[in-house]
Design a protein around this motif. Structure first.
Motif, PDB file in Angstrom:
ATOM      1  N   HIS A  52       0.864  -1.124   0.143  1.00 15.73           N
ATOM      2  CA  HIS A  52       0.230  -0.057  -0.030  1.00 15.73           C
ATOM      3  C   HIS A  52       0.903   1.293  -0.080  1.00 15.73           C
ATOM      4  O   HIS A  52       1.986   1.462   0.607  1.00 15.73           O
ATOM      5  CB  HIS A  52      -1.000   0.194   1.283  1.00 15.73           C
ATOM      6  N   THR A  53       0.412   2.113  -0.685  1.00 15.04           N
ATOM      7  CA  THR A  53       1.169   3.519  -0.887  1.00 15.04           C
ATOM      8  C   THR A  53       0.583   4.665   0.088  1.00 15.04           C
ATOM      9  O   THR A  53       1.163   5.746   0.137  1.00 15.04           O
ATOM     10  CB  THR A  53       1.247   4.012  -2.150  1.00 15.04           C
ATOM     11  N   ARG A  54      -0.386   4.354   0.675  1.00 14.27           N
ATOM     12  CA  ARG A  54      -1.018   5.533   1.661  1.00 14.27           C
ATOM     13  C   ARG A  54      -1.605   4.598   2.878  1.00 14.27           C
ATOM     14  O   ARG A  54      -1.973   3.612   2.601  1.00 14.27           O
ATOM     15  CB  ARG A  54      -2.016   6.352   1.134  1.00 14.27           C
ATOM     16  N   LEU A  55      -1.925   5.480   4.031  1.00 12.10           N
ATOM     17  CA  LEU A  55      -2.215   4.969   5.284  1.00 12.10           C
ATOM     18  C   LEU A  55      -3.834   5.234   5.163  1.00 12.10           C
ATOM     19  O   LEU A  55      -4.229   6.381   4.706  1.00 12.10           O
ATOM     20  CB  LEU A  55      -1.893   5.567   6.568  1.00 12.10           C
ATOM     21  N   SER A  56      -4.858   4.426   5.552  1.00  8.58           N
ATOM     22  CA  SER A  56      -6.239   4.535   5.786  1.00  8.58           C
ATOM     23  C   SER A  56      -6.552   3.999   7.025  1.00  8.58           C
ATOM     24  O   SER A  56      -5.765   3.460   7.707  1.00  8.58           O
ATOM     25  CB  SER A  56      -6.991   3.912   4.559  1.00  8.58           C
ATOM     26  N   SER A  57      -7.853   4.409   7.371  1.00  2.28           N
ATOM     27  CA  SER A  57      -8.575   3.745   8.478  1.00  2.28           C
ATOM     28  C   SER A  57      -8.608   2.388   8.404  1.00  2.28           C
ATOM     29  O   SER A  57      -8.417   1.819   9.728  1.00  2.28           O
ATOM     30  CB  SER A  57      -9.785   4.506   8.828  1.00  2.28           C
ATOM     31  N   PRO A  58      -9.037   1.626   7.601  1.00  8.86           N
ATOM     32  CA  PRO A  58      -9.148   0.282   7.677  1.00  8.86           C
ATOM     33  C   PRO A  58      -7.546  -0.398   7.889  1.00  8.86           C
ATOM     34  O   PRO A  58      -7.471  -1.322   8.572  1.00  8.86           O
ATOM     35  CB  PRO A  58      -9.603  -0.138   6.330  1.00  8.86           C
ATOM     36  N   LEU A  59      -6.492   0.405   7.285  1.00  6.86           N
ATOM     37  CA  LEU A  59      -5.313  -0.382   7.236  1.00  6.86           C
ATOM     38  C   LEU A  59      -4.639  -0.062   8.715  1.00  6.86           C
ATOM     39  O   LEU A  59      -4.088  -0.838   9.066  1.00  6.86           O
ATOM     40  CB  LEU A  59      -4.225   0.561   6.141  1.00  6.86           C
ATOM     41  N   LEU A  60      -4.918   1.330   9.131  1.00  8.21           N
ATOM     42  CA  LEU A  60      -4.543   1.587  10.687  1.00  8.21           C
ATOM     43  C   LEU A  60      -5.067   0.609  11.668  1.00  8.21           C
ATOM     44  O   LEU A  60      -4.298  -0.003  12.496  1.00  8.21           O
ATOM     45  CB  LEU A  60      -4.947   3.204  10.853  1.00  8.21           C
ATOM     46  N   ALA A  61      -6.353   0.221  11.244  1.00  7.05           N
ATOM     47  CA  ALA A  61      -7.027  -0.667  12.324  1.00  7.05           C
ATOM     48  C   ALA A  61      -6.403  -2.053  12.226  1.00  7.05           C
ATOM     49  O   ALA A  61      -6.210  -2.605  13.315  1.00  7.05           O
ATOM     50  CB  ALA A  61      -8.535  -0.760  12.106  1.00  7.05           C
ATOM     51  N   ALA A  62      -6.088  -2.418  10.924  1.00  3.30           N
ATOM     52  CA  ALA A  62      -5.560  -3.874  10.906  1.00  3.30           C
ATOM     53  C   ALA A  62      -4.051  -3.778  11.395  1.00  3.30           C
ATOM     54  O   ALA A  62      -3.815  -4.711  11.876  1.00  3.30           O
ATOM     55  CB  ALA A  62      -5.482  -4.113   9.437  1.00  3.30           C
ATOM     56  N   ALA A  63      -3.378  -2.680  10.991  1.00  2.00           N
ATOM     57  CA  ALA A  63      -1.885  -2.786  11.640  1.00  2.00           C
ATOM     58  C   ALA A  63      -1.851  -2.591  12.949  1.00  2.00           C
ATOM     59  O   ALA A  63      -1.105  -3.192  13.747  1.00  2.00           O
ATOM     60  CB  ALA A  63      -1.227  -1.348  10.960  1.00  2.00           C
ATOM     61  N   LEU A  64      -2.712  -1.702  13.594  1.00  2.00           N
ATOM     62  CA  LEU A  64      -2.709  -1.836  15.187  1.00  2.00           C
ATOM     63  C   LEU A  64      -2.988  -2.931  15.738  1.00  2.00           C
ATOM     64  O   LEU A  64      -2.515  -3.459  16.982  1.00  2.00           O
ATOM     65  CB  LEU A  64      -3.502  -0.442  15.799  1.00  2.00           C
ATOM     66  N   ASN A  65      -4.102  -3.673  15.297  1.00  2.00           N
ATOM     67  CA  ASN A  65      -4.516  -4.871  15.949  1.00  2.00           C
ATOM     68  C   ASN A  65      -3.310  -6.104  15.722  1.00  2.00           C
ATOM     69  O   ASN A  65      -3.342  -6.655  16.586  1.00  2.00           O
ATOM     70  CB  ASN A  65      -5.699  -5.428  15.236  1.00  2.00           C
ATOM     71  N   ARG A  66      -2.750  -6.281  14.431  1.00  2.00           N
ATOM     72  CA  ARG A  66      -1.843  -7.047  14.063  1.00  2.00           C
ATOM     73  C   ARG A  66      -0.538  -6.778  15.263  1.00  2.00           C
ATOM     74  O   ARG A  66      -0.104  -7.769  15.655  1.00  2.00           O
ATOM     75  CB  ARG A  66      -1.344  -7.149  12.802  1.00  2.00           C
ATOM     76  N   ALA A  67      -0.389  -5.468  15.461  1.00  2.00           N
ATOM     77  CA  ALA A  67       0.849  -5.283  16.376  1.00  2.00           C
ATOM     78  C   ALA A  67       0.622  -5.528  17.686  1.00  2.00           C
ATOM     79  O   ALA A  67       1.666  -6.117  18.225  1.00  2.00           O
ATOM     80  CB  ALA A  67       1.012  -3.611  16.019  1.00  2.00           C
ATOM     81  N   GLN A  68      -0.677  -5.156  18.355  1.00  2.00           N
ATOM     82  CA  GLN A  68      -0.867  -5.448  19.558  1.00  2.00           C
ATOM     83  C   GLN A  68      -0.885  -6.943  19.965  1.00  2.00           C
ATOM     84  O   GLN A  68      -0.602  -7.507  21.136  1.00  2.00           O
ATOM     85  CB  GLN A  68      -2.033  -4.629  20.341  1.00  2.00           C
ATOM     86  N   ILE A  69      -1.463  -7.575  19.054  1.00  2.00           N
ATOM     87  CA  ILE A  69      -1.600  -9.218  19.156  1.00  2.00           C
ATOM     88  C   ILE A  69      -0.212  -9.820  19.237  1.00  2.00           C
ATOM     89  O   ILE A  69       0.242 -10.592  20.082  1.00  2.00           O
ATOM     90  CB  ILE A  69      -2.410  -9.807  18.232  1.00  2.00           C
ATOM     91  N   ARG A  70       0.689  -9.435  18.338  1.00  2.00           N
ATOM     92  CA  ARG A  70       1.927 -10.022  18.143  1.00  2.00           C
ATOM     93  C   ARG A  70       2.991  -9.564  19.422  1.00  2.00           C
ATOM     94  O   ARG A  70       3.658 -10.297  20.135  1.00  2.00           O
ATOM     95  CB  ARG A  70       2.756  -9.373  16.981  1.00  2.00           C
ATOM     96  N   ALA A  71       2.613  -8.277  19.954  1.00  2.00           N
ATOM     97  CA  ALA A  71       3.331  -7.854  21.165  1.00  2.00           C
ATOM     98  C   ALA A  71       3.011  -8.668  22.393  1.00  2.00           C
ATOM     99  O   ALA A  71       3.878  -9.026  23.074  1.00  2.00           O
ATOM    100  CB  ALA A  71       3.034  -6.403  21.488  1.00  2.00           C
ATOM    101  N   TRP A  72       1.610  -8.826  22.637  1.00  2.00           N
ATOM    102  CA  TRP A  72       1.248  -9.745  23.749  1.00  2.00           C
ATOM    103  C   TRP A  72       1.925 -11.136  23.607  1.00  2.00           C
ATOM    104  O   TRP A  72       2.339 -11.655  24.579  1.00  2.00           O
ATOM    105  CB  TRP A  72      -0.338  -9.686  23.773  1.00  2.00           C
ATOM    106  N   SER A  73       1.946 -11.806  22.369  1.00  2.00           N
ATOM    107  CA  SER A  73       2.295 -13.407  22.260  1.00  2.00           C
ATOM    108  C   SER A  73       3.863 -13.323  22.430  1.00  2.00           C
ATOM    109  O   SER A  73       4.328 -14.404  22.567  1.00  2.00           O
ATOM    110  CB  SER A  73       1.795 -13.759  20.843  1.00  2.00           C
ATOM    111  N   ALA A  74       4.500 -12.017  22.280  1.00  2.00           N
ATOM    112  CA  ALA A  74       6.049 -12.250  22.306  1.00  2.00           C
ATOM    113  C   ALA A  74       6.532 -12.382  23.772  1.00  2.00           C
ATOM    114  O   ALA A  74       7.562 -13.151  23.879  1.00  2.00           O
ATOM    115  CB  ALA A  74       6.706 -10.923  21.831  1.00  2.00           C
TER     116      ALA A  74
END
Length: 359
Positions: A116-138
């Motif tokens: 993707h070449t720009r950020l959007s609300s759907p992408l932000l939501a997906a990115a933050l969700n993936r990031a917090q799940i990965r951080a908890w599991s680390a």
């Protein structure tokens, strides 16, 4: 994204002393601000180093031709590629619990943004969700009341905005999602004081949580072109530039922090996590990059607090050849100005070089 990480580097440098002052969990070693700053600095410099294709090239006869015009260079225009590069650099140079978790956050956030070449609300939501799940599991033993809770709150708030606007990818909705994420992160920071007994007793909020709030507000500022919201920090217990170093009055934390990067098979990685859990605390293991080598092994960033480094280092070396291995004392001088950091035995891996942004 480059603006975000550059702004986060400067801001964390400016706030590092205050973050260090309230750092009492998981150990009262007063270095969360420094660790976050140095990790974000590695990410910011890697992002800025992404090659571009905008300079005129000389021809054989000495003339020049204009920059190449054609399909976007993925390394320059792909949001996910920029963040993945930054995340890998952060992971390789991560410092402490907070820095390692931020590096995990950044690497995971990059994944939904790939292509993707720009950020959007759907992408932000997906990115933050993936990031917090990965951080908890680390983390082997994650607990609420830390920067993990702040990541989770921000991700949930962005997801609510995205759902309420039916996946609208306009800049307006992106702004709403960023506002909501920062507001939720602030509320999560305030809650940390009552989620962890050590913070409640000292009447401070979690240092890593405040650092994550800073990072998220820098993202909002960079994307929307607005100033940072300094009022976010009004009333946060303990977060005052004039406050003493809270950790100075707490019992000393014996032991060391061991960190390294190592290539392991999935089985060896599981073995290492299990045995490190038996040896110590604050075990964090996360992959560096997503590609396996020819033998099916992955690179891992490893972090653990142990009472004695020797058994942990022996375990690590028994499973592979580590690189960037460091052993740092958890107990720092109780008077923050009494000793230069390099004078603390075993703390050579803890750099106080704040690149001019320390105050």
């Amino acid at each position: 994204m480059k603006r975000w990480l550059g702004k986060a580097e400067t801001t964390l440098g400016n706030h590092s002393d205050r973050l260090n002052a309230i750092n009492i969990f998981p150990v009262a070693d007063g270095d969360t601000g420094t660790n976050l700053y140095l990790t974000v600095r590695a990410a910011a410099r890697a992002a800025q180093g992404v090659p571009t294709d905008t300079t005129a090239r000389p021809l054989v006869n000495g003339n020049t031709r204009p920059p190449v015009v054609g399909p976007p260079d993925p390394a320059q225009n792909d949001v996910g590629a920029v963040l993945a590069r930054a995340g890998q650099a952060a992971m390789e140079q991560a410092r402490g619990n907070s820095g390692t978790l931020f590096a995990v956050f950044l690497c995971a956030a990059a994944e939904p943004l790939a292509g993707h070449t720009r950020l959007s609300s759907p992408l932000l939501a997906a990115a933050l969700n993936r990031a917090q799940i990965r951080a908890w599991s680390a983390l082997s033993d994650p607990v609420p009341g830390t920067m993990l809770s702040v990541m989770e709150a921000a991700g949930r708030a962005a997801a609510v905005v995205d759902a309420d606007h039916d996946g609208d990818d306009s800049n307006h909705t992106l702004g709403l999602a960023l506002d909501a994420a920062v507001e939720a992160a602030l509320a999560a920071v305030v809650r940390t004081e009552d989620q962890l007994e050590a913070l409640h007793t000292a009447r401070v909020v979690d240092a890593g949580g405040v650092g994550m709030l800073l990072v998220l507000d820098c993202l909002r500022s960079a994307v929307l072109g607005e100033e940072l919201q300094e009022q976010l920090f009004d009333g946060l217990h303990g977060y005052d530039v004039q406050a003493p170093h809270i950790h100075a009055d707490l019992p000393r934390d014996d032991g060391v922090e061991v960190m390294c990067t190592i290539t392991l098979s999935p089985l060896d990685a599981a073995t290492m996590r299990q045995r490190l859990d038996e040896l110590g605390e604050s075990v964090i293991m996360s992959q560096v990059g997503g590609e396996a080598d020819a033998d099916g092994a992955y690179r891992w960033r490893v972090h653990v607090h142990v009472s004695d480094a020797a058994p942990a280092v022996a375990l690590i070396r028994s499973l592979g050849e580590p690189s960037d291995i460091s052993v740092s004392e958890l107990a720092l001088p109780r008077d923050p100005g009494s000793l230069p950091l390099e004078a603390v035995p075993g703390a050579a891996a803890r750099s106080t070089d704040l690149g001019g942004h320390g105050r």
